[in-house]
Structures are given as C-alpha cells and as structure tokens.
Design an enzyme around this catalytic site. Sequence first.
Site, PDB file in Angstrom:
ATOM      1  N   LYS A   1     -10.146  -0.093  10.674  1.00  0.00           N
ATOM      2  CA  LYS A   1     -10.290  -1.261   9.810  1.00  0.00           C
ATOM      3  C   LYS A   1     -10.601  -2.515  10.617  1.00  0.00           C
ATOM      4  CE  LYS A   1      -7.063   0.518   6.346  1.00  0.00           C
ATOM      5  NZ  LYS A   1      -7.808   0.819   5.124  1.00  0.00           N
TER       6      LYS A   1
ATOM      7  N   GLN B   1      -4.495  -4.800   7.010  1.00  0.00           N
ATOM      8  CA  GLN B   1      -5.540  -5.690   6.486  1.00  0.00           C
ATOM      9  C   GLN B   1      -5.590  -7.017   7.236  1.00  0.00           C
ATOM     10  OE1 GLN B   1      -7.898  -4.963   4.474  1.00  0.00           O
ATOM     11  NE2 GLN B   1      -7.096  -2.935   3.991  1.00  0.00           N
TER      12      GLN B   1
ATOM     13  N   ASP C   1       3.137  -4.629   8.014  1.00  0.00           N
ATOM     14  CA  ASP C   1       1.957  -3.773   7.884  1.00  0.00           C
ATOM     15  C   ASP C   1       0.730  -4.660   8.077  1.00  0.00           C
ATOM     16  OD1 ASP C   1      -0.264  -2.394   7.050  1.00  0.00           O
ATOM     17  OD2 ASP C   1       0.603  -1.690   5.168  1.00  0.00           O
TER      18      ASP C   1
ATOM     19  N   CYS D   1      -4.894   2.642  -3.599  1.00  0.00           N
ATOM     20  CA  CYS D   1      -3.638   3.141  -3.022  1.00  0.00           C
ATOM     21  C   CYS D   1      -2.509   2.150  -3.199  1.00  0.00           C
ATOM     22  CB  CYS D   1      -3.795   3.483  -1.543  1.00  0.00           C
ATOM     23  SG  CYS D   1      -4.817   4.905  -1.272  1.00  0.00           S
TER      24      CYS D   1
ATOM     25  N   HIS E   1       0.867  -1.179   0.000  1.00  0.00           N
ATOM     26  CA  HIS E   1       0.000   0.000   0.000  1.00  0.00           C
ATOM     27  C   HIS E   1       0.908   1.233   0.000  1.00  0.00           C
ATOM     28  CE1 HIS E   1      -2.763   2.981   1.815  1.00  0.00           C
ATOM     29  NE2 HIS E   1      -3.752   2.190   1.446  1.00  0.00           N
TER      30      HIS E   1
HETATM   31  C1  LIG Z   1      -2.323  -2.735   3.623  1.00  0.00           C
HETATM   32  C2  LIG Z   1      -2.618  -1.345   4.093  1.00  0.00           C
HETATM   33  N1  LIG Z   1      -1.639  -0.614   4.635  1.00  0.00           N
HETATM   34  C3  LIG Z   1      -1.848   0.645   5.097  1.00  0.00           C
HETATM   35  C4  LIG Z   1      -3.086   1.234   5.020  1.00  0.00           C
HETATM   36  C5  LIG Z   1      -3.260   2.631   5.520  1.00  0.00           C
HETATM   37  O1  LIG Z   1      -4.101   2.669   6.642  1.00  0.00           O
HETATM   38  P1  LIG Z   1      -4.683   4.058   7.161  1.00  0.00           P
HETATM   39  O2  LIG Z   1      -5.271   4.740   5.983  1.00  0.00           O
HETATM   40  O3  LIG Z   1      -5.684   3.683   8.181  1.00  0.00           O
HETATM   41  O4  LIG Z   1      -3.531   4.832   7.743  1.00  0.00           O
HETATM   42  C6  LIG Z   1      -4.140   0.500   4.456  1.00  0.00           C
HETATM   43  C7  LIG Z   1      -5.506   1.069   4.372  1.00  0.00           C
HETATM   44  O5  LIG Z   1      -5.921   1.650   3.428  1.00  0.00           O
HETATM   45  C8  LIG Z   1      -3.900  -0.810   3.980  1.00  0.00           C
HETATM   46  O6  LIG Z   1      -4.878  -1.527   3.431  1.00  0.00           O
END
Ligand SMILES: Cc1ncc(COP(=O)(O)O)c(C=O)c1O
Lengths: 141, 141, 410, 410
Positions: C230, C207, C204, C368, C127
Amino acid sequence: MTIAETQQQIISEFSLFDDWMDKYNYLIEMGREVPRIDERYKTNNHLISGCQSRVWLHADMRDGKIYFTADSDAVITKGIVNLLIRVFSGRMPDEILEADTDFIDQIGLKEHLSPTRSNGLVSMVKQMKLYAQVYKLKQSN
Amino acid sequence: MTIAETQQQIISEFSLFDDWMDKYNYLIEMGREVPRIDERYKTNNHLISGCQSRVWLHADMRDGKIYFTADSDAVITKGIVNLLIRVFSGRMPDEILEADTDFIDQIGLKEHLSPTRSNGLVSMVKQMKLYAQVYKLKQSN
Amino acid sequence: MKPFADNEIAEIRSHFPALHQKVYGKPFVYLDNAATTQKPQAVIDRLVAYYSLENSNIHRGVHYLSQQATQAYEDARQTVADFINASAANQIIFTKGTTESVNLLAGSLRQFYLLEGDAVLITGMEHHSNLVPWQQVCKQNQAELLVAALNDKGETDLDHFAELLDKKPKLAAITHISNALGSVNPVKEMIRMAHEKGVPVLVDGAQAVAHTSIDVQELDCDFFVFSGHKMFGPMGIGVLYAKAFWLQKMPPWQFGGEMVDQVSFEETTFNQLPFKFEAGTPNVAGVLGLKTAIDFLKQYDMEVIAKHENQLMQQALEKLLTIPGMRLIGEAENRAGVISFVVDGTHPSDIGTLVDKMGVAVRTGHHCAQPVMTRFDVPGTVRASFALYNSLADVEGLFQAVKKAVMMLR
Amino acid sequence: MKPFADNEIAEIRSHFPALHQKVYGKPFVYLDNAATTQKPQAVIDRLVAYYSLENSNIHRGVHYLSQQATQAYEDARQTVADFINASAANQIIFTKGTTESVNLLAGSLRQFYLLEGDAVLITGMEHHSNLVPWQQVCKQNQAELLVAALNDKGETDLDHFAELLDKKPKLAAITHISNALGSVNPVKEMIRMAHEKGVPVLVDGAQAVAHTSIDVQELDCDFFVFSGHKMFGPMGIGVLYAKAFWLQKMPPWQFGGEMVDQVSFEETTFNQLPFKFEAGTPNVAGVLGLKTAIDFLKQYDMEVIAKHENQLMQQALEKLLTIPGMRLIGEAENRAGVISFVVDGTHPSDIGTLVDKMGVAVRTGHHCAQPVMTRFDVPGTVRASFALYNSLADVEGLFQAVKKAVMMLR
Ligand SMILES: Cc1ncc(COP(=O)(O)O)c(C=O)c1O
Ligand SMILES: Cc1ncc(COP(=O)(O)O)c(C=O)c1O
C-alpha cells in the site's frame, strides 16, 4: 422455443449493439423489468450470497417444468438475472441440467459470470441446476 | 606499542599478501597459535554464542591492564580471535573502550566481523568492551 | 508548502508504468490506491536485480551471495526503522502484511497478556484485519471487545473512547486512517488518553504510511503495523513495529527456521530480536523492494504529498457533489486519501461496473469494514482513493464517469 | 530414461541469469539449492509484467485489473493443484512458505484436535519448521511429542516408527526428503502404515517438489506443504494442501481481509474454502511467479531431473571420498538432492569460508536441523545441494575447492 433457441435469440439481440454503452443500457432496461420475485421470497432463505450485490432466487414446479423468479439489489446484476431466467425458466429439469451459459460469454458479459466476481450469479446458476436436480429426483420417485 | 600501532603492524603484515590464499594461510597459521584459553575456562559460561563456530573468551585484570585469552573450534575464526587478542589484550580499560576494529576491514576480513555472520566474533568484540567497562567501574570504586 | 505542480506530477507519473496503459481503449484512471498502490520502476528493477544476481537464502550462510543478501536485508530493516523513526532496527519485525502483523501480535499477546476477564478496545471504523483478530482472541480467552462509537460524520466519538478507557482495557487497537471513510483518527491524542489510563496502543497504519509521515516515538504508540504493497512496495511484505519492552516480553507466535537458538526434541530456546518473530525463510526480495519504495517516497516531502492529495480530494468532492443524489459516507473534519459515496437510487456495484468500462478503477463494496456499512446503513459504497501520482485529469475522469454511470442507471 | 545431455544442461542453465555471474572473479558454482533455488528468466519476467501492467488487489474488485488479477490468481491455484494432483483447486491454500503452512496447520489443529493427552509423531530428521511448531503445540496443550529414531545411515527406523504409531498419535508429521541428510523417507509406505492405525499424515515436501513428482492422491497424505522459493519460484509464497475433509473441519488461524463472510462486532462468519484460510491481501505476484515456475518445471521430465541430479551426486561422492578424512553424514539407500559431510580435523565453517573464496556456494552449519547434528555428534556439516541446472563442472568445482580447502586447513 428450446433453451438453445432462446440463447440464440439473446445473442442476436445483443449483436445489434456495437458499443458497450448500448449493451449496458439494454441490460439496465432488462434489470428494471418484471418478473420480480414475490416479496415474501426475498428472505435470507432465498438469498444467494455474493458480497457485492445480492441475488434472491425462488423456484416452483408446475406440469413438470420449473419456473424461476428472482431479484437483485443491483440493476446490472438483475439484468443478467433476468436473462438467465428467460433462458432457464419454464423448462424441464433435464433441459436445465444439460444447458450451459456460454451465451453470456458470447454476448460479452463473461466477466459477470466469473467465479471471481462476487455478485452471486455463479452461485445462482449453480442453484438453478441444483433445483433441477432435486425436482428431477422428486419426479422419478 | 599502542593499540593503533599494533593495528598498523597487522595491516602491514597483511599487505604482503596479494592473494586471498596467502592471507587465509596466514590466518590459519595464527589460528593454530597459542595463547589458547585455559581449558577450565572452556565452559558454557565463557562461551560466546554464534551458531556456525563457537568462541570462548576469558578476561583477567592485572596491574590495571586487562588480559584476554580465547579459543574457537574453527581455525579461521580463531585466527581472527588471535588478531583481536593481540590488539586488545594487555591494555588499560580506556584504551580498549576507545579502540575500533577498522583494521579488520582494512586487511580485507570485514565480512568475518559482520553482524550478519554468526561466528561469534561481533559478540566477542562486544564482550571485550563490556569487560573493559566493568573493570573500569571496579577501578573507580 | 505548495502541492505538486503539473510538471512535477508528470515526472512522478513517469515512474509508474502501470499508469500509462489503456483499459478498454481508454486512458487508465487508477483510484483504487487504498486497496493497493502501483509500483515505481525502481521497485520493479530492484526485484529484477535481486532475482537475477543476488538471490540467496540469508543469515547463517557463509557464502558470498548469502552474506550480501543478509547485509541488504538488514540494511533494509534499518531503512524501515528510520522511515517511522523507530529507535532501533531490531524493533522492526518483517511480516507478510498488516493482517499478519496484527495476527502475530494477537497470537503472542493471547498467550500471556489478554486473558479471561480482560478487554480490548477498538474503534467502530476498524478494517476487519484490526477487528476480527481481536474479536477472536476475546472469544477464545473469554475477554471483552469494546467498540468506541462513530459519530455521524464518521469520526471516533472521543468521549465514548474515554469512557471505554475507564473500563481498563488491556489494549487499544485503533486505525490511523480509515480505509472505508478516509477519517483520520487523532491518534496522538488518543494514545495520550490511553496511556494516562495505562492502556498500551496499537496503531493500524496501513492507510497512513503513503499519506503522512510517521514518527512512532513522537506518537509514542506501543505497536505500529503497515503493509508494503500500500506504499508502492511489493506484495507479501509488511511490518510490525513494537516498543522493545513488548518485544522482549512477547513469546514467539510462529516457529521454525532461524527464529530458534537451541533446539532439542525436549526443548527449544529462541533467537534474539528481531529474529525470534521471523519464522521461516524471509521474503528477502519483498524486503529489498520495500526499502526501494521507501527510498523512492523519501524523495518527496510528505507534507507536499498530503497537500496534493487533499487538493485532489477537494476538487473531486466539489465536482461529485453536483451530481443529484450524491451522498458522502464519511465527512470527518480531518480526512485523507479516500472518498466514499453512494448515489441515491443506484447500487454501488452498478456504478463500479459502469465506470470501469470508462477506464476508471474504483472499489465498490464494504471495503473489509462491514460494521462501518452497517453503521451508515448502506450495502456498500463507491470508494475513490488517491496516491501521490494522481492528477486533476484523474479527478475529471472520475467525475465524468460517475456522472455518466448515474445517468445510465436512473 | 537418460539424464540430461551436456547441451540440454547448457540450455537449462541459459534460463538462469544468476548462474552466469562471477564471484570473486571466479565462475560461480551454486550448490546451495536446498536453501533456495535460483530463478529462471520466465519467473522474473512474470513479476515484471505483473507489476508493470497487471498489479491490483484481488477478489471483490469489479474493475478490470482486479478482475484480471483475480482470474490469474485463481488460475495459478489450479496450476498448483494439478502440479501435485490435488482433486480440487480449493484444497490449495496459499501461505508465505512451508514454515507458515506448518504453523497454520498447527495453529488450527490445536484449537480442536490436538488436545491434552494427545501425541504428535515426527521423525528424527525433521527441519525445525516441522518440529518446533509441533513441539510448542504439544507443550501448550499438554500433549506428547514422539520422535521416530534414525538409524546410523540417517534413515527413519521404520520399526520404531511402527511402534510409536501404536501409541495412537493424533498426527504424524514427516519430511519427504531431509534437507540435512538427503534421506528420502518412504512416505507412501509410512502413510499406509499410519493410516492403518487411523493416524493422519502431514508430509513436509519442501525438499521434494523440485526433485520428484508429487501425487498427493496417490500418496494419500492428509496434508502436504512446500515453498515456492525452493522450486524456482519467488520468495514469500508457499502452499498448504489438505484433504477437503480436514479443511472443512479446521477453524481459521489468521483473521482479517477476505477470509470472512459476515462481520459484526459481536460475531464473524467465515468465507468458503480456500479463502477461509487466506487472511489479508494475498501475495498475488508471488502466486503468479509460482505458477510460472511450475510451468517452467513442467517442460522437463521429473524422472530425468532426478536421474540427472542423482548422477551428479554420485560423481560428487566418488570424488569427495578420495579426500582423506572425508566423512559423509547421511548414507541412506534412497537419497536425493543433498550431500552432507564433515572432514576430520577441520571445522565445517572453515571449509565453507574457503570454498566460498573459490566461487563455490555451499551451506555449512546445522541446516535448521540441530537434532540431526546431535544425533551424528557433529557441530554441523558442509552441505552441497543440487538442482536441475547443476552440471559436471559444478561437481568438479566443488571437489577441487574442498580438496584445496582441506589442504589449507591441515
Ligand atoms: C486500515 C487497514 N488495515 C488493514 C489492512 C489490511 O492490510 P493487508 O491486506 O495488506 O494485510 C488494510 C488494507 O486493506 C487497511 O486499509
Ligand atoms: C525439509 C524442510 N522443511 C521446511 C523448510 C522451511 O521452508 P521455508 O523456510 O521456506 O518456510 C525447509 C527449508 O529450509 C526444509 O528444507
């Protein structure tokens, strides 16, 4: 037909549909229609950013009027693109500068022209007005 | 008296008060009492950080027992400091290591010994236990 | 272990008010869970209770509400620690989300650890939030960004990963589950591989946390990050977990508020862990809401949740694949939570627009993760993502809507 | 303009559920408003409505809830812009609070603007959140931190401020109202002085927004920061306003999520304003709650609020000064919101502990402004801070409690 008349015409066309499916089917149909943009204008130079779908816009001035051609990779977006072109293309700069896009709202497609929707349509309208501004300046020089 | 007996004694002393004012008046009284710490130990070396009020603690070993002296710049904190000293001072390392501070809870002053209260008392208890640990190690060498 | 029965799903759904609304007059099918999950009533109630009777700034306050709120805040830290099996509560740093957690880490490591000539290793499925921060640190500090390739199924090429580890990167930053493809990285194995080469690993978990149980000690990851929103918690709250060794070494990244010990105009010394990393008034309500979300989630067995979601995904796949031109993007052996697809001759955004009109919320676009789109040469995908409260009816709703949309578009 | 009448105060108080509880069985007197304010029912209800029916991730989503939430989020940005009279909504950057706003600014300016040999000017009354970030940037980049002295009343010495401006700092970072002393800086005048020397100015408005109306164009400040939770909004949300010129020049500070335009592994280009500075999933609920708080506040006239609070402060001062040994810390001519004091022979924390038992919530300690405590040579102060919902009864409660506490302690 004036811009206002064309807009009114579009509104009455859409008023025939009483459900969203018919409306979108019509939109999709229009999305398939020519006039497409000349392929040589489908470059990054003519790309209007909008991250969900892309829109290319080109403008030409002939006899004091501005002619727009455009395309999009998404057919619903393109349907709306073609509506906008039907309204704004072949007009004089002042007409374009004075017009609004309320008819999109009135045919129930407002959300597609929302600044929060990243389909490039808002930027496209801005760009069309910008062209009008520029051509107007050119004329007065 | 054992640690447990001293704690029990403190609990019964406090059980005489039926409102918070009497309890705090008693605590304040105790906060004014000697034994104060020897002034030469009131240095940053003996300071236990805790940002609302400050606590200084000093320990000495005599005849296998640990003697604590302490002070605080806030009188209520010092009242509790003195309670802790009454319980823990003059004990053998093992006694100190095994003892808990539940009596503070039972006399209704738990909040003052909360890790979230930055008055230095939690760190003071930790420090007393650490001294006990260190002196115990020294003895066994 | 069996997936949830219908009545169990009904029970679960009853906790989520958002699921019971109509959209354009149609029953609401929410399949955008990878973007954010809906909230159980208990979480909403927790916020109401907090703001109605408990609201206070925390730490250093001697008054009653402040003490209570501080206690509740620190209790929540313990709950989070237990949830991912961290060995101590002070290894849990509250942030505003995964993105901030990664930025905090990058902002701290760049001061002393990621320096000129160093490298950071990521995978091709990250991401943007676990990609751009590292890319920018590398750019600023003249370090190199190494990217482990994806195979055609959308899995990390482990051989390539191993090869890049030989370049001795200073950090590997890898996603547990891809939000764009649903691929589950074999993180435990990858961490083992990295540690063999002396490379610390950030996972990370954005998810992962709603779909699989996490044990940071068993994984042995050095850092783990996730977002509350999430996993059924409120927005604006996230977590950075790190091994104590790292937290002690790391300098703070943001300054101000309770993260200091002593301040003079000449010099500042910093507070102990975890406060050193929590600058400014914390989002107390967010933290308490996150605790409630975890308590809610803990009522269920994570393995059952995973089974249930996998079953739904399987059913959705079977149905969707009957649509001519349907092309899955991401076909990893091990996947969770997410189905991503395109349909030949249609644009994802058109499908999204039309299924929305039928009450089905999916996400379209690059999610993203633009490099993933580039890798698979698509302008974007349609993504349906699942949570424990989704049902077979949602799957059917998705299928019917996509089928109809495709019919309209062709 | 008259201050609120009793029945108006009663009406205002009726909106705040937290004020109607008992603490230790005693009526609750909340005078810790400078730390955080209580929330009106409307704000709580807004959060409930959002999480119950509207919750969604925003921007780039084509589905209904996402469109609605995006619209609401951007409407709120406009509300905030109007609230401080910013000329455009895209000059409003949402952060998690004042502290993050200052850190964002410092983190961005350090990349291109605050360099070796430069200087940053602050005042002697800054909160750590508007001090430590600048101190640390200066340390990292070999720049100098200049501090305008306070006079004995706790006012910024304007002659000294002018002198330091002659050293051509690259930025002046000054608080509007001191949270420790209540001093109101003559920010408009100070900004004028700074601009005459070509020095841009950041105003820390954390303590200002709930007490005085703000017009960033009239002030002509270059940057303005504040927190939602100190103005009746939710926790975890704050604002950075900046002039367009600066926002265009400033590189982003956090990376990830929707703040990008195009991402490849080699390079990233960034999104337009304001998104460039909003990395990660935004706190949508927090933003909507802040909008509701502003709408709530706008029902009242800021001048009336200020009059009311000043009247209460005056009454409190008169009463408190009858207590022997009472010593005010901070006696600026122009003050707002805050009374700070010590009582000879007692420790602030002891007073705090005892008045708490009488249901009175004040804050004791250094109020995240240790240099102010050093300046006035006190270990800390007792601070009573006021909001529009405080009443004469609160003042009386404070006075009686402090009087009794002092009696017990002496
Ligand atoms: C795999 C992953 N990493 C990071 C993020 C970023 O999370 P947040 O937007 O809550 O900071 C997301 C969410 O969109 C994600 O799916
Ligand atoms: C003057 C001032 N500046 C900055 C801050 C920091 O605000 P926050 O903790 O909401 O980030 C505060 C609040 O404590 C303050 O009073």
